[in-house]
Design a protein around this motif. Structure first.
Motif, short mmCIF file in Angstrom:
data_model
loop_
_atom_site.label_atom_id
_atom_site.label_comp_id
_atom_site.label_asym_id
_atom_site.label_seq_id
_atom_site.Cartn_x
_atom_site.Cartn_y
_atom_site.Cartn_z
N SER A 207 7.13 -19.65 19.25
CA SER A 207 7.84 -19.46 18.28
C SER A 207 7.45 -18.97 16.91
N HIS A 208 6.33 -19.21 16.76
CA HIS A 208 5.76 -18.64 15.48
C HIS A 208 5.34 -17.10 15.62
N ILE A 209 5.11 -16.84 16.53
CA ILE A 209 5.10 -15.42 16.92
C ILE A 209 6.30 -14.54 16.47
N ILE A 210 7.56 -15.06 16.88
CA ILE A 210 8.77 -14.52 16.66
C ILE A 210 9.02 -14.43 15.01
N ASP A 211 8.57 -15.69 14.32
CA ASP A 211 8.92 -15.88 12.93
C ASP A 211 7.99 -14.71 12.21
N THR A 212 7.01 -14.16 12.68
CA THR A 212 6.07 -13.19 11.93
C THR A 212 6.09 -11.79 12.38
N LEU A 213 7.10 -11.67 13.27
CA LEU A 213 7.44 -10.24 13.83
C LEU A 213 7.72 -9.52 12.52
N GLY A 214 8.70 -9.80 11.61
CA GLY A 214 9.02 -9.13 10.56
C GLY A 214 7.88 -8.55 9.69
N GLU A 215 6.96 -9.61 9.39
CA GLU A 215 5.46 -9.10 8.62
C GLU A 215 4.68 -8.22 9.56
N ALA A 216 4.87 -8.38 10.78
CA ALA A 216 4.04 -7.40 11.73
C ALA A 216 4.58 -6.15 11.41
N TYR A 217 6.04 -5.88 11.63
CA TYR A 217 6.48 -4.55 10.93
C TYR A 217 6.13 -3.95 9.87
N ILE A 218 6.11 -5.07 8.65
CA ILE A 218 5.76 -4.37 7.51
C ILE A 218 4.13 -4.09 7.18
N ASP A 219 3.44 -4.85 7.90
CA ASP A 219 2.08 -4.59 8.11
C ASP A 219 1.89 -2.97 8.58
N LEU A 220 2.54 -2.57 9.35
CA LEU A 220 2.35 -1.08 9.77
C LEU A 220 2.32 0.01 8.46
N PHE A 221 2.80 -0.52 7.45
CA PHE A 221 2.77 0.43 6.33
C PHE A 221 2.09 0.03 5.28
N LYS A 222 1.17 -0.92 5.48
CA LYS A 222 0.25 -1.43 4.50
C LYS A 222 -1.03 -0.60 4.65
N LYS A 223 -1.41 -0.32 3.39
CA LYS A 223 -2.62 0.44 3.22
C LYS A 223 -3.97 -0.57 3.26
N PRO A 224 -4.92 0.05 3.90
CA PRO A 224 -6.07 -0.93 3.96
C PRO A 224 -6.57 -1.35 2.37
N GLU A 225 -7.17 -2.41 2.37
CA GLU A 225 -7.24 -2.87 1.14
C GLU A 225 -8.70 -2.16 0.69
N GLU A 226 -8.71 -1.90 -0.78
CA GLU A 226 -9.80 -1.21 -1.21
C GLU A 226 -11.15 -1.92 -1.38
N PRO A 227 -12.21 -1.60 -1.24
CA PRO A 227 -13.28 -2.09 -1.18
C PRO A 227 -13.58 -2.90 -2.45
N ALA A 228 -14.31 -3.93 -2.54
CA ALA A 228 -14.49 -4.38 -3.91
C ALA A 228 -15.71 -3.50 -4.65
N GLU A 229 -15.77 -3.75 -5.89
CA GLU A 229 -16.33 -2.73 -6.89
C GLU A 229 -17.97 -3.19 -6.23
N GLY A 230 -18.53 -2.07 -6.18
CA GLY A 230 -20.00 -2.14 -5.68
C GLY A 230 -20.13 -2.02 -4.20
N GLU A 231 -19.11 -2.16 -3.64
CA GLU A 231 -19.21 -2.13 -2.08
C GLU A 231 -18.75 -0.97 -1.38
N GLN A 232 -19.25 -0.49 -0.35
CA GLN A 232 -19.13 0.69 0.41
C GLN A 232 -18.26 0.26 1.58
N GLN A 233 -17.14 1.23 1.68
CA GLN A 233 -16.27 0.81 2.92
C GLN A 233 -17.06 1.88 3.92
N GLN A 234 -17.00 1.08 5.12
CA GLN A 234 -17.61 1.57 6.39
C GLN A 234 -16.50 2.18 7.25
N GLU A 235 -16.77 3.43 7.66
CA GLU A 235 -15.87 4.03 8.55
C GLU A 235 -16.05 3.97 9.77
#
Length: 516
Positions: free
Chosen positions: A487-515
């Motif tokens: 039932s927890h999986i059903i409860d967070t289905l909406g967040e899973a949809y929203i997560d589709l459109f979230k941009k990846p978090e920017e790396p912290a200052e001084g860090e390099q993002q590995q592709e």
């Protein structure tokens, strides 16, 4: 992301050298340099002993390129040649001469267990012994070397694939395979990274882009694909401002028996939460009160029997039907299910006891509509296709079943694989917390809900499997593996949809993002 076969990888290498007007040695240099860059970025000159074990083929050549760059950049590196054959690749020989020109510490030749070095737990092992071309079990002394790697408990990094692992067949002997902490795979991961019997040979993997011809990568069709956020996002169907519930379909969930009405509750809830406009549940009479009180958004039709499904008849016109959850395999239910299949013309999603009934009476497979979706767990799948010798045999049996009856088979597991005829799609979401009662019922509901909204069977299945796993990953943050409920999986289905459109978090200052 496409998962290329061994033959396709070889063809891609060949075309790349032709189209980019470079030699195979140049391509090897590019690959080895990418590995060095990956290591260099993380080690930053640290003087941890690095043991690079090179075979005498092209994988060994990649290792020699790496070892040469490590040496010229001042790392504490020792290179070994695992001399397991009289045959040497041309590019290996070229890079063997190159490394001898830049260091006085020439590669150490190994021909038996007597040549094994001391390896400490804090050292680093680079495994460049065998690549994707391996087609036989390694010699006994090489197997001993691999076991020494494991016994040392040193961090082990494999180049392209853990040595001893085949790309297209099961492992002969697990002691003949390197157990890697990390694998750097060229251009795309390998299917064996995701199969239950072979995934355990690498804890983590990452893809390194070595510049294989882009047209070839884009235009080549593969039997297997990896399904992640980037593959499902284009499938998403946005909603119009003036849409109403009728635009998103009517789904019918059929199932339940005395003591198992909860399965229908979960499937119906998940169906609504995935986006279906209307959901009706068809259950034995004993399920009426519990469904009406616990799930007011769902309409209910009851069978004439108190405890079982005995006669599937209804006067609604659903777009899609999900059937089987909690239904039981009582004789009267089997008869009702067969009678239903004989007259049904609607798209179907079949799970649980629906699959078990078909396994008891395989002639029912001929009654399934085109692209019916079935979602078996391992035991249900075994009842349907018979025992398999290994994961490759299992996939072969499922492809044959799918092709013969034109159905979509969802092989549920850690990396759920959707099979349709000769194509297989490997899901990337989900976690061990999903190994709990009811999660399969939730998946049935989600896929049925996707179909109700108008998604075609394959997109509905891939999107549904992805959302199911992603929602569980989101729930994991609050509940952990042991306390995660279906039932927890059903409860967070909406967040899973929203997560589709979230941009990846920017790396912290001084860090390099590995592709990847």
């Amino acid at each position: 992301m496409k998962l290329f076969s061994k033959e396709q990888i070889y063809e891609g290498d060949k075309l790349t050298t032709e189209r980019q007007n470079i030699s195979s040695t140049d391509l090897m240099e590019r690959a080895g340099t990418q590995i060095f860059n990956w290591i260099h970025m993380r080690m930053q000159g640290a003087q941890v002993p690095v043991h690079v074990f090179c075979g005498i083929g092209n994988n060994g050549g990649d290792g020699l390129v790496l070892a040469r760059h490590l040496s010229t950049h001042g790392y504490n590196v020792v290179t070994y040649i695992v001399n397991c054959s009289n045959k040497r690749s041309k590019d290996f020989l070229i890079n063997y001469e190159r490394i001898k020109n830049v260091t006085k510490d020439w590669p150490k030749m190994m021909t038996s267990a007597a040549d094994f070095p001391q390896i400490h737990q804090d050292d680093i092992i680079v495994d460049a012994v065998f690549g994707i071309g391996l087609n036989r079990s390694p010699d006994d002394w090489v197997q001993e070397l691999f076991q020494k790697f494991r016994a040392s408990k040193a961090f082990t990094l494999s180049i392209d694939i853990p040595s001893g692992l085949y790309t297209d067949k099961a492992v002969d002997n697990e002691n003949a395979v390197v157990h890697s902490n990390y694998t750097l795979s060229f251009q795309s991961p390998k299917l064996v990274f995701f199969l239950p019997e072979t995934a355990r040979f690498t804890v983590q993997w990452e893809v390194l882009d070595i510049g294989i011809d882009r047209d070839y990568l884009m235009q080549t069709e593969t039997e297997s694909e990896l399904i992640s956020k980037f593959e499902v996002l284009p499938l998403y169907q946005p909603r119009d401002k003036f849409a109403h519930k009728g635009d998103f379909g009517h789904a019918l969930i059929i199932g339940g028996s005395h003591g198992k009405i909860g399965a229908v509750n979960l499937a119906s809830r998940a169906c609504l939460s995935s986006g279906a406009g209307l959901v009706t549940a068809y259950v034995p009479n004993c399920g009426y009160d519990s469904l009406q009180s616990s799930l007011p958004e769902v309409m209910v039709i009851t069978d004439k029997d108190e405890n079982y499904i005995t006669d599937i008849s209804f006067n609604i016109d659903p777009n899609v039907i999900g059937i089987g959850v909690g239904m039981g395999t009582d004789d009267i239910t089997i008869n009702a299910f067969e009678a239903f299949l004989k007259k049904n013309k609607k798209q179907l999603v079949i799970d649980a006891d629906g699959i078990n009934i078909i396994s008891k009476k395989k002639s029912l497979l001929k009654l399934l509509p085109t692209q019916t979706i079935i979602t078996p767990h391992p035991k249900e799948l075994e009842r349907l296709v018979g025992k398999w010798t290994d994961d490759f045999d299992k996939l072969s049996k499922v492809r044959s079943l799918s092709t013969k009856y034109d159905i979509i088979v969802v092989i549920k597991g850690a990396n759920t694989i959707t099979v349709y005829k000769d194509k297989q799609y490997v899901n990337t979401t989900g976690n061990p917390g999903m190994a709990t009662a009811g999660t399969g019922d939730v998946l049935t509901g989600i896929i049925t809900g996707m179909m109700a909204q108008g998604y075609e069977p394959i997109p509905a299945t891939l999107f549904g499997v992805y959302l199911h796993g992603r929602s569980a990953d989101i729930s994991l943050e609050d509940y952990g593996y042991q306390s995660l409920l279906a039932s927890h999986i059903i409860d967070t289905l909406g967040e899973a949809y929203i997560d589709l459109f979230k941009k990846p978090e920017e790396p912290a200052e001084g860090e390099q993002q590995q592709e990847e």
